[in-house]
Design a protein around this motif. Sequence first.
Motif, PDB file in Angstrom:
ATOM      1  N   ILE A 133       0.842  -1.189   0.000  1.00  0.00           N
ATOM      2  CA  ILE A 133       0.000   0.000   0.000  1.00  0.00           C
ATOM      3  C   ILE A 133       0.878   1.239   0.000  1.00  0.00           C
ATOM      4  O   ILE A 133       1.841   1.343   0.781  1.00  0.00           O
ATOM      5  N   THR A 134       0.558   2.197  -0.872  1.00  0.00           N
ATOM      6  CA  THR A 134       1.284   3.459  -0.941  1.00  0.00           C
ATOM      7  C   THR A 134       0.540   4.535  -0.147  1.00  0.00           C
ATOM      8  O   THR A 134      -0.615   4.361   0.254  1.00  0.00           O
ATOM      9  N   ARG A 135       1.196   5.658   0.048  1.00  0.00           N
ATOM     10  CA  ARG A 135       0.580   6.761   0.776  1.00  0.00           C
ATOM     11  C   ARG A 135      -0.510   7.458  -0.029  1.00  0.00           C
ATOM     12  O   ARG A 135      -1.360   8.135   0.539  1.00  0.00           O
ATOM     13  N   SER A 136      -0.493   7.285  -1.344  1.00  0.00           N
ATOM     14  CA  SER A 136      -1.490   7.930  -2.203  1.00  0.00           C
ATOM     15  C   SER A 136      -2.715   7.048  -2.426  1.00  0.00           C
ATOM     16  O   SER A 136      -3.428   7.229  -3.411  1.00  0.00           O
ATOM     17  N   SER A 137      -2.922   6.078  -1.535  1.00  0.00           N
ATOM     18  CA  SER A 137      -4.069   5.161  -1.591  1.00  0.00           C
ATOM     19  C   SER A 137      -4.014   4.205  -2.771  1.00  0.00           C
ATOM     20  O   SER A 137      -5.010   3.538  -3.065  1.00  0.00           O
ATOM     21  N   SER A 138      -2.903   4.108  -3.440  1.00  0.00           N
ATOM     22  CA  SER A 138      -2.718   3.082  -4.469  1.00  0.00           C
ATOM     23  C   SER A 138      -2.195   1.815  -3.799  1.00  0.00           C
ATOM     24  O   SER A 138      -1.540   1.861  -2.758  1.00  0.00           O
ATOM     25  N   PHE A 139      -2.461   0.662  -4.400  1.00  0.00           N
ATOM     26  CA  PHE A 139      -1.961  -0.584  -3.822  1.00  0.00           C
ATOM     27  C   PHE A 139      -1.639  -1.573  -4.927  1.00  0.00           C
ATOM     28  O   PHE A 139      -2.181  -1.522  -6.035  1.00  0.00           O
ATOM     29  N   SER A 167      -3.709  -0.995  -8.520  1.00  0.00           N
ATOM     30  CA  SER A 167      -4.848  -0.073  -8.508  1.00  0.00           C
ATOM     31  C   SER A 167      -4.331   1.323  -8.219  1.00  0.00           C
ATOM     32  O   SER A 167      -3.863   1.606  -7.098  1.00  0.00           O
ATOM     33  N   PRO A 169      -4.820   5.803  -8.833  1.00  0.00           N
ATOM     34  CA  PRO A 169      -5.889   6.786  -8.632  1.00  0.00           C
ATOM     35  C   PRO A 169      -6.856   6.874  -9.806  1.00  0.00           C
ATOM     36  O   PRO A 169      -7.998   7.309  -9.629  1.00  0.00           O
TER      37      PRO A 169
END
Length: 241
Positions: A133-139, A167, A169
Amino acid sequence: MRSSFSLTLLIVFLVVPSIASGENLKLGGSEMREEHRFGSADPQPAGAPSPKIAKIARVTVVGQADNPPAGEVFESVENTEAEGFVIFFGAGAALMVPYRVSDGAMDSRVLSEFSLSWAPFGIVGEIGADVAITRSSSFLFRPNLKFYFVKHDIFSLYLEGSCAIFSGPDDTHVGGGGALGLVFGVMEHLAVEFRAGGSAFSMSEQSSSALLDGAPYREGSEATPGLVLLPSVSARLMARF
């Protein structure tokens, strides 16, 4: 007077042999009792163990016959430990370096990573899934299958093949990849896992630019447009049950 002296000599001649034979009989009986007491009738050969030691040795050998050999005990314990764990759960961090093949643009980022896998029926492979999971809500989601070249509670080595789903943005992309992993046992139910691998995706310009922190797409390249590689290395603390 003469007759009295003759009678005395006769008595002496009769008594002395009787006393001598009695002494010899007494000495002989004592010797026989001494031989019977100390058992000298059957002397033991030099270097032979005493009857008590031989008896103890026989009892020890008989007791050892009921126990399995040490090699079989070690082998059974080793197999039990290697096949005893069924569920594996890990959590850690991963360093991912997105690379766009078409123009060479790249970036780096740290992701939180979690893994769960299952080893059914004690086989040498595992069925599992990882998510980063990234900080920009991508995973990045990776259903995977691991094959172990070495599998033991202290050290394990595996090769992983996976399907990858990213996934972002704006859109969701499907790709594939693989990895090589090492597992070092710390405690009975705790291990440290190191993984190095990567995934490949075909992305649009907008999605790849968002993944590469807004890096613009440079046209005029002969490479396949939209191909993005996501190599990564990770370290995870893993619980196993």
